[in-house]
Design an enzyme around this catalytic site. Sequence first.
Site, PDB file in Angstrom:
ATOM      1  N   ASP A  39       4.456  41.198 -24.060  1.00  0.00           N
ATOM      2  CA  ASP A  39       4.027  42.441 -23.416  1.00  0.00           C
ATOM      3  C   ASP A  39       3.347  43.279 -24.481  1.00  0.00           C
ATOM      4  O   ASP A  39       3.573  43.094 -25.685  1.00  0.00           O
ATOM      5  CB  ASP A  39       5.221  43.197 -22.827  1.00  0.00           C
ATOM      6  CG  ASP A  39       4.802  44.285 -21.843  1.00  0.00           C
ATOM      7  OD1 ASP A  39       4.997  44.091 -20.628  1.00  0.00           O
ATOM      8  OD2 ASP A  39       4.266  45.325 -22.283  1.00  0.00           O
ATOM      9  N   VAL A  67      -2.899  40.918 -23.998  1.00  0.00           N
ATOM     10  CA  VAL A  67      -3.439  39.672 -23.446  1.00  0.00           C
ATOM     11  C   VAL A  67      -4.963  39.667 -23.393  1.00  0.00           C
ATOM     12  O   VAL A  67      -5.572  38.600 -23.273  1.00  0.00           O
ATOM     13  CB  VAL A  67      -2.865  39.369 -22.044  1.00  0.00           C
ATOM     14  CG1 VAL A  67      -1.386  39.059 -22.109  1.00  0.00           C
ATOM     15  CG2 VAL A  67      -3.172  40.505 -21.061  1.00  0.00           C
ATOM     16  N   TYR A 159     -10.664  47.649  -9.790  1.00  0.00           N
ATOM     17  CA  TYR A 159      -9.414  46.887  -9.768  1.00  0.00           C
ATOM     18  C   TYR A 159      -9.596  45.598  -8.969  1.00  0.00           C
ATOM     19  O   TYR A 159      -9.178  44.515  -9.393  1.00  0.00           O
ATOM     20  CB  TYR A 159      -8.321  47.759  -9.159  1.00  0.00           C
ATOM     21  CG  TYR A 159      -6.935  47.170  -9.182  1.00  0.00           C
ATOM     22  CD1 TYR A 159      -6.286  46.915 -10.385  1.00  0.00           C
ATOM     23  CD2 TYR A 159      -6.258  46.904  -8.003  1.00  0.00           C
ATOM     24  CE1 TYR A 159      -4.994  46.394 -10.410  1.00  0.00           C
ATOM     25  CE2 TYR A 159      -4.970  46.391  -8.010  1.00  0.00           C
ATOM     26  CZ  TYR A 159      -4.344  46.134  -9.217  1.00  0.00           C
ATOM     27  OH  TYR A 159      -3.069  45.624  -9.229  1.00  0.00           O
ATOM     28  N   VAL A 192       4.467  48.174  -4.980  1.00  0.00           N
ATOM     29  CA  VAL A 192       5.649  47.756  -5.722  1.00  0.00           C
ATOM     30  C   VAL A 192       6.119  48.939  -6.563  1.00  0.00           C
ATOM     31  O   VAL A 192       5.307  49.621  -7.198  1.00  0.00           O
ATOM     32  CB  VAL A 192       5.367  46.545  -6.633  1.00  0.00           C
ATOM     33  CG1 VAL A 192       6.655  46.110  -7.339  1.00  0.00           C
ATOM     34  CG2 VAL A 192       4.784  45.396  -5.840  1.00  0.00           C
TER      35      VAL A 192
END
Length: 286
Positions: A39, A67, A159, A192
């Site tokens: 992370d 990442v 997005y 979420v």
Amino acid sequence: MAIKDLRGRKFLVTGAASGIGRALALAAAAEGAELVLTDLAAPGLDDTVRTVRERGGSVLHATALDVSDYDAVSAFAADVHQRAGALDVVANVAGTSVWGTVDALEHRHWKQMVDVNLMGPIHVIENFVPPMIEAGRGGHLVNVSSAAGLLALPWHAAYSASKFGLRGVSEVLRFDLHRHRIGVSLVVPGAVRTPLVDSVQIVGVDRDHPAARKLTARFERHAASPEKVAGCILAGIRKNRFLVYTSFDVRFGYWWARKFAPPYNLVMQLANNYFSRTLEAVRTRR
């Protein structure tokens, strides 16, 4: 082909410091998986590692990294493969979000979405899937996309560019990796309840304005817990399911979009109009 049992399986989770990634790491560890975690947020990652081990789980390796940095991912992968060999499950969970209309979004917003949400998973796939193929044991690849990778949600152009892209990568790999006995799951969550709800940037909008707070509250009321999403992901792996839904509304919306295009187009336009009217009053101009 499906991985029915996670005991002893080497399981990579990106974005493991919080939200879906943390919940998935804890759930996989509880089923006996041996974890490899990463992370961007080192303190949160350390906390996840500590929690897994306190609960009797196994963490083979954990490193904080971005990442979107190909060199960092490559170095991480080399270290992992030296320590543990090829992995069995690779789960791309790490991601970020920026919303806004095309006149408000800046180039850096588009680039951030593509760099983190699309190129990030691609960097992981490049480095971890070929060794899975070479190992010849089969395995599973999980890519967390979004409802915004299936549906034309308001103010989500940047997005959605990344999440539709990840959907395309996943659909091709679904067939490309079949002969290697590697399953592919595309996870398409709706709302979420994660820290991303509070941190999502809505470009040109005051998040503290009552109208913006009202939209955020409505989002949270319909949000699934990260633990529920993690359970859906693990079920998707066990059943070798390509599309993994985490709520009925997204499943129904995607079915409806494919079967009834004209009313879908109308509803999406109405939703866009409503969203724009609600937030227009609190927009700031560049």
